[in-house]
Design an enzyme around this catalytic site. Sequence first.
Site, PDB file in Angstrom:
ATOM      1  CG  ASN A   1      -1.772   1.175   1.331  1.00 46.98           C
ATOM      2  OD1 ASN A   1      -1.700   2.018   0.438  1.00 46.98           O
ATOM      3  ND2 ASN A   1      -2.436   1.378   2.365  1.00 46.98           N
ATOM      4  CD1 TRP A   2       3.413   0.790  -2.807  1.00 46.14           C
ATOM      5  CD2 TRP A   2       3.662   2.080  -4.660  1.00 46.14           C
ATOM      6  NE1 TRP A   2       4.183   0.073  -3.661  1.00 46.14           N
ATOM      7  CE2 TRP A   2       4.233   0.716  -4.721  1.00 46.14           C
ATOM      8  CE3 TRP A   2       3.656   2.730  -5.840  1.00 46.14           C
ATOM      9  CZ2 TRP A   2       4.854   0.217  -6.126  1.00 46.14           C
ATOM     10  CZ3 TRP A   2       4.153   2.494  -7.221  1.00 46.14           C
ATOM     11  CH2 TRP A   2       4.444   1.259  -7.337  1.00 46.14           C
ATOM     12  CE  LYS A   3      -0.489   3.017   4.639  1.00 43.60           C
ATOM     13  NZ  LYS A   3      -0.179   3.132   6.032  1.00 43.60           N
TER      14      LYS A   3
ATOM     15  CG  HIS B   1      -5.912   1.998   5.290  1.00 43.25           C
ATOM     16  ND1 HIS B   1      -5.510   2.675   5.909  1.00 43.25           N
ATOM     17  CD2 HIS B   1      -4.732   1.104   4.923  1.00 43.25           C
ATOM     18  CE1 HIS B   1      -4.083   2.320   6.325  1.00 43.25           C
ATOM     19  NE2 HIS B   1      -3.793   1.268   5.826  1.00 43.25           N
TER      20      HIS B   1
ATOM     21  CD  GLU C   1      -3.133   5.304   6.800  1.00 44.79           C
ATOM     22  OE1 GLU C   1      -2.805   5.212   5.321  1.00 44.79           O
ATOM     23  OE2 GLU C   1      -2.121   4.744   7.229  1.00 44.79           O
TER      24      GLU C   1
ATOM     25  CD  GLU D   1      -3.581  -2.614   7.187  1.00 41.51           C
ATOM     26  OE1 GLU D   1      -2.454  -2.707   6.407  1.00 41.51           O
ATOM     27  OE2 GLU D   1      -4.271  -1.475   6.937  1.00 41.51           O
TER      28      GLU D   1
ATOM     29  N   GLY E   1       2.481   2.184  10.887  1.00 42.85           N
ATOM     30  CA  GLY E   1       3.525   3.115  10.613  1.00 42.85           C
ATOM     31  C   GLY E   1       4.317   3.448  12.192  1.00 42.85           C
TER      32      GLY E   1
ATOM     33  CB  SER F   1       5.141  -2.187  12.192  1.00 39.94           C
ATOM     34  OG  SER F   1       4.801  -0.779  12.264  1.00 39.94           O
TER      35      SER F   1
ATOM     36  N   GLY G   1       2.833  -1.080   4.362  1.00 43.10           N
ATOM     37  CA  GLY G   1       3.049   0.200   3.967  1.00 43.10           C
ATOM     38  C   GLY G   1       4.372   0.693   3.829  1.00 43.10           C
ATOM     39  N   GLY G   2       4.937   0.986   4.979  1.00 40.99           N
ATOM     40  CA  GLY G   2       6.431   1.630   4.873  1.00 40.99           C
ATOM     41  C   GLY G   2       7.486   0.720   4.148  1.00 40.99           C
TER      42      GLY G   2
HETATM   43  O1  LIG Z   1      -1.343   0.599   6.638  1.00 38.61           O
HETATM   44  C1  LIG Z   1      -0.642  -0.342   6.373  1.00 38.61           C
HETATM   45  C2  LIG Z   1      -0.916  -1.056   5.226  1.00 38.61           C
HETATM   46  O2  LIG Z   1      -1.978  -0.646   4.748  1.00 38.61           O
HETATM   47  C3  LIG Z   1       0.595  -0.658   7.092  1.00 38.61           C
HETATM   48  O3  LIG Z   1       1.701   0.307   7.225  1.00 38.61           O
HETATM   49  P1  LIG Z   1       3.050   0.125   7.717  1.00 38.61           P
HETATM   50  O4  LIG Z   1       3.405  -1.196   7.290  1.00 38.61           O
HETATM   51  O5  LIG Z   1       3.834   1.475   7.279  1.00 38.61           O
HETATM   52  O6  LIG Z   1       3.047  -0.045   9.192  1.00 38.61           O
END
Ligand SMILES: O=C(CO)COP(=O)(O)O
Length: 252
Positions: free
Chosen positions: A9-11, A97, A99, A169, A175, A215, A236-237
């Site tokens: 997920n590149w956000k 998600h 967010e 999640e 994050g 994470s 994510g990251g």
């Molecule tokens: O929200 C995420 C994937 O959708 C997870 O993010 P991180 O891997 O940066 O914690």
Amino acid sequence: MRKQIVAGNWKMNKNVQESTQLANEIVNGVKDLTLDNTRVIVTPTFVNISEVVKVTEGSAVEVAAQNMHQAKSGAYTGEISAEMLTSLGLKSVILGHSERREYFGETDAILAEKVNSALANGLEVIFCFGEVLEDRKSNNHFNVVESQIKNGLFHLPADAWKNIVLAYEPVWAIGTGETASPEQAQEMHAFIRKIVAAKYNVELAENVSILYGGSVKPGNAKEIFSKVDVDGGLIGGAALNSADFLALVQSF
Ligand SMILES: O=C(CO)COP(=O)(O)O
């Protein structure tokens, strides 16, 4: 056998050049891998989807969207419909998600509509849910997860579930560098499978891929992915650089 999935997920990261470069590196990286039962998915921002689709065409790398609007079309300035995604050749969309829920006011009711619209357009839904830290501390995390899944998905008929992927999640692990322990992930994933089996049937529940997100990094992925009810990760990251992401793809 359930599919294993590693989805990045590149956000809201990467411009068009950076997105195509990252996609290129991932496409090249997976070329020599025997992926067998593992799907590799990347989700660029909307504006970069077309270019990333071009880069990934003919490869084992799938492209998905991070979100979509529930309406078919119309006066929704700034929004994107399911049909726009399928017209680019996309097969999947992430919905729910944390967010989106937290910063954009996406409620369970809105998400149920989005799920319906995505499925009606032939998209697979990667449906996210998870508790905040307070819920975990007060031992309310199972209730929260159950209600998010119930309100978002349990109106669906059983046959719609072939196009559902679940992504647990825990918000406190996104994050933050804090990961749910492999045991905590397994415990929740087993619970999820149990409630899906109770609503539908055991076979359906056994066939749903349940991803863990929060994470996940090359250093912890193997242990998390080794748990019986964890079928991969939503990343994510660590999805933002190809070396880490490719390491995750090989962490089963
Ligand atoms: O929200 C995420 C994937 O959708 C997870 O993010 P991180 O891997 O940066 O914690």
